[in-house]
Design an enzyme around this catalytic site. Structure first.
Site, PDB file in Angstrom:
ATOM      1  N   CYS A 196     -68.395 -34.453   6.384  1.00 34.82           N
ATOM      2  CA  CYS A 196     -68.275 -35.434   7.328  1.00 34.82           C
ATOM      3  C   CYS A 196     -68.915 -35.512   8.708  1.00 34.82           C
ATOM      4  CB  CYS A 196     -66.842 -35.527   7.912  1.00 34.82           C
ATOM      5  SG  CYS A 196     -66.214 -36.823   9.005  1.00 34.82           S
ATOM      6  N   TYR A 255     -57.883   2.892  18.571  1.00 30.38           N
ATOM      7  CA  TYR A 255     -58.830   1.904  19.265  1.00 30.38           C
ATOM      8  C   TYR A 255     -60.057   1.386  18.824  1.00 30.38           C
ATOM      9  CZ  TYR A 255     -60.832   0.193  23.775  1.00 30.38           C
ATOM     10  OH  TYR A 255     -61.444  -0.561  24.706  1.00 30.38           O
ATOM     11  N   THR A 296     -64.900 -41.606  -0.886  1.00 30.01           N
ATOM     12  CA  THR A 296     -65.972 -41.456  -0.035  1.00 30.01           C
ATOM     13  C   THR A 296     -67.059 -40.276  -0.391  1.00 30.01           C
ATOM     14  OG1 THR A 296     -65.051 -40.188   1.744  1.00 30.01           O
ATOM     15  CG2 THR A 296     -64.704 -42.587   1.942  1.00 30.01           C
ATOM     16  N   ARG A 350     -70.076 -34.081   0.411  1.00 33.01           N
ATOM     17  CA  ARG A 350     -70.789 -33.735   1.819  1.00 33.01           C
ATOM     18  C   ARG A 350     -70.122 -33.702   2.894  1.00 33.01           C
ATOM     19  NH1 ARG A 350     -71.284 -39.148   0.459  1.00 33.01           N
ATOM     20  NH2 ARG A 350     -71.165 -40.827   2.225  1.00 33.01           N
ATOM     21  N   TRP A 367     -55.683   8.124  19.160  1.00 31.95           N
ATOM     22  CA  TRP A 367     -55.891   7.099  20.117  1.00 31.95           C
ATOM     23  C   TRP A 367     -57.489   6.630  19.818  1.00 31.95           C
ATOM     24  CZ3 TRP A 367     -59.686   6.071  23.504  1.00 31.95           C
ATOM     25  CH2 TRP A 367     -59.483   4.593  24.429  1.00 31.95           C
ATOM     26  N   CYS A 420     -59.427 -34.150  11.318  1.00 25.73           N
ATOM     27  CA  CYS A 420     -60.422 -35.218  11.426  1.00 25.73           C
ATOM     28  C   CYS A 420     -59.794 -36.466  11.930  1.00 25.73           C
ATOM     29  CB  CYS A 420     -61.119 -35.536  10.253  1.00 25.73           C
ATOM     30  SG  CYS A 420     -62.465 -36.632   9.998  1.00 25.73           S
ATOM     31  N   CYS A 474     -66.192 -35.461  12.051  1.00 25.55           N
ATOM     32  CA  CYS A 474     -65.490 -34.090  12.405  1.00 25.55           C
ATOM     33  C   CYS A 474     -66.302 -32.857  12.254  1.00 25.55           C
ATOM     34  CB  CYS A 474     -64.372 -34.054  11.795  1.00 25.55           C
ATOM     35  SG  CYS A 474     -64.631 -33.610   9.871  1.00 25.55           S
ATOM     36  N   ASP A 529     -51.093   5.381  24.497  1.00 25.42           N
ATOM     37  CA  ASP A 529     -51.880   4.752  25.682  1.00 25.42           C
ATOM     38  C   ASP A 529     -51.153   4.702  26.868  1.00 25.42           C
ATOM     39  OD1 ASP A 529     -54.688   2.965  26.027  1.00 25.42           O
ATOM     40  OD2 ASP A 529     -52.845   2.280  26.946  1.00 25.42           O
TER      41      ASP A 529
END
Length: 493
Positions: free
Chosen positions: A63, A425, A28, A61, A421, A36, A66, A441
């Site tokens: 679809c 973080y 295709t 190319r 810490w 899909c 989907c 912590d």
């Protein structure tokens, strides 16, 4: 994965692999996401590609059913700290569109030729092709959701010329831009912004993410409207070409959150979308996280209870860095108050107030020499904040999406007043590292006690310790299992 296991994922329409690889169908000439819904092609007719750009380069190319260009990004780029992972995060942020391949290579510390070779080897496409695929996706969004003339859309999406734009759209979507827009009238140009669907993979614990953001929302740059289940998170953004206002809804559809962006310059669309994706951790792989954490006898019940719990990142990394320093050794509420005062004193006003949003967060250079006396903080904390902002301004500390995490953490720790810490973080949220543990912590310590675990158990949670931290924060707040007292997570920003 080998090609046989990839084909099995396609046969079962397994959405866990959307964005991890793409399927080309020789008969295709189209490429699809693994999930899909179309009839599964024969194995002999299928090729597999590590990126949408690689599938496009092979002549396939997209679809129309989907929409493989709209899938969440691969969580692999969040985990990996090597040059390819850093490059993918930078390309997603629009660096190639703004600074070219040379700019990308300079940020990575490699030559353009090395970057081209590494990306092509792993992704089947170089930085230009990867950025081109992203530009095409941005153009499709603008064609479908705005009334902008095609010429404006071409440049807003990052194309260098209208001819390049037309050729790319025809190649990727097998349609002209006018055909892709469709016969329906596009949305009017009434300032309502660009509506979006922000795709995510697997379950998404939106309530917990919105709770997390709501507790930390800073007056002037953030607000939460609506009630639980229907909340809208709104915030201002300071972007490369202008400013913007972003809105993200708590209640979306299967696999997406609703969003809207109002930008002073549409060239910032790609960057703004990626910043929202990082803030809401939309490219995470909750299946892999839950599989690892749920296997732990202590953390497992927490992980199984919230399989879509995310680790929110940062819309603006320098902002998070400032907020982390403001919040050292004080409560979430106190840090939020300090940050609001900072925005009022040093923030840049928006062109026009948008609801409760009046400013964008102050830039690092604006704070590097600021007195900060309005904040009422100890002198040492003000000096730390100024030193951090000076380091961000001169490049000593780099917090962009492609920053080397180890180097950045070392640079942060070298600054006065920045300890493990704060550095950890920032590595977790500003740099999006999914494998950070914060043993010092207070919320983590309470969460460990609530779960009956100890710091040594964290080694078994790699490479998803950042998600474990959020589970522990939730456990600390819930105060369950051992009767531990209810506490607020110590992470203040």
């Amino acid at each position: 994965m080998d090609d046989d296991s990839r084909y099995e994922a396609v046969r079962s329409r397994d959405a866990r692999f959307d964005g991890v690889f793409y399927t080309g169908v020789r008969t295709t000439g189209i490429y699809c996401r693994p999930s899909c819904p179309a009839v599964t092609p024969k194995r002999a007719n299928v090729t597999f590609h590590p990126s949408a750009a690689a599938a496009q380069a092979a002549g396939y190319r997209a679809c129309r059913r989907c929409r493989p260009d709209a899938v969440p990004g691969s969580a692999e780029w969040n985990v990996r700290a090597d040059a390819v992972g850093r490059a993918m995060r930078l390309i997603a942020d629009g660096v190639v569109d703004r600074d070219g391949v040379n700019g990308l290579a300079a940020r990575l510390g490699y030559s353009p030729r090395q970057v081209q070779r590494q990306l092509t080897a792993e992704l089947g496409a170089g930085p230009v092709a990867l950025a081109r695929a992203q530009r095409a996706h941005t153009a499709r969004i603008l064609l479908r959701t705005t009334a902008l003339p095609v010429t404006e859309i071409a440049f807003a999406a990052g194309f260098a010329s209208v001819r390049q734009f037309n050729d790319t759209i025809r190649q990727i979507y097998a349609r002209t831009p006018t055909q892709l827009r469709g016969g329906r009238a596009p949305a009017p140009r009434d300032g309502a912004g660009v509506p979006l669907r922000l795709a995510h993979r697997g379950p998404y614990a939106a309530r917990e993410v919105f709770d997390f953001l709501a507790r930390r929302a800073i007056t002037g740059i953030e607000e939460i409207t609506g009630g639980p289940g229907t909340r809208l998170y709104r915030r201002s953004l300071d972007l490369p070409h202008g400013t913007g206002v972003a809105e993200v809804g708590e209640s979306g559809g299967p696999g997406w959150l609703p969003a809207r962006l109002r930008l002073t310059d549409l060239r910032d669309l790609t960057t703004a979308v990626q910043r929202l994706r990082r803030l809401f951790d939309l490219d995470a792989d909750p299946y892999a996280v839950t599989e690892r954490l749920a296997a732990d006898p202590r953390l497992g019940p927490l992980a199984a209870e919230r399989p879509g719990l995310r680790s929110p990142g940062a819309a603006q990394p320098h902002e998070l860095a400032v907020r982390a320093v403001l919040g050292q050794q004080i409560s979430v509420a106190a840090a939020r108050t300090l940050a609001g005062a900072l925005v009022a004193a040093y923030g840049k006003p928006l062109p026009a107030a948008d609801g409760a949003l009046t400013h964008v967060f102050p830039t690092a250079d604006a704070l590097a020499d600021a007195p900060l006396t309005e904040l009422g903080m100890p002198g040492a904390r003000r000096r730390t904040l100024r030193a951090l902002c000076a380091a961000l301004t001169d490049g000593t500390v780099v917090l962009d999406p492609g920053a080397d995490r180890e180097t950045t953490e070392a640079a942060l720790l070298a600054l006065p007043g920045i300890g493990p810490w704060t550095a950890g973080y920032l590595r977790m949220r500003a740099l999006g590292d999914p494998d950070v543990f914060l043993p010092g912590d207070a919320g983590v310590r309470h969460g460990l006690a609530a779960a009956g675990a100890g710091p040594g158990d964290a080694e078994g949670w790699r490479p998803w310790r950042s998600y474990a931290v959020h589970h522990l924060w939730r456990a600390a707040g819930d105060g369950r299992r051992t009767g531990a007292p209810r506490v607020s997570p110590a992470a203040p920003s």
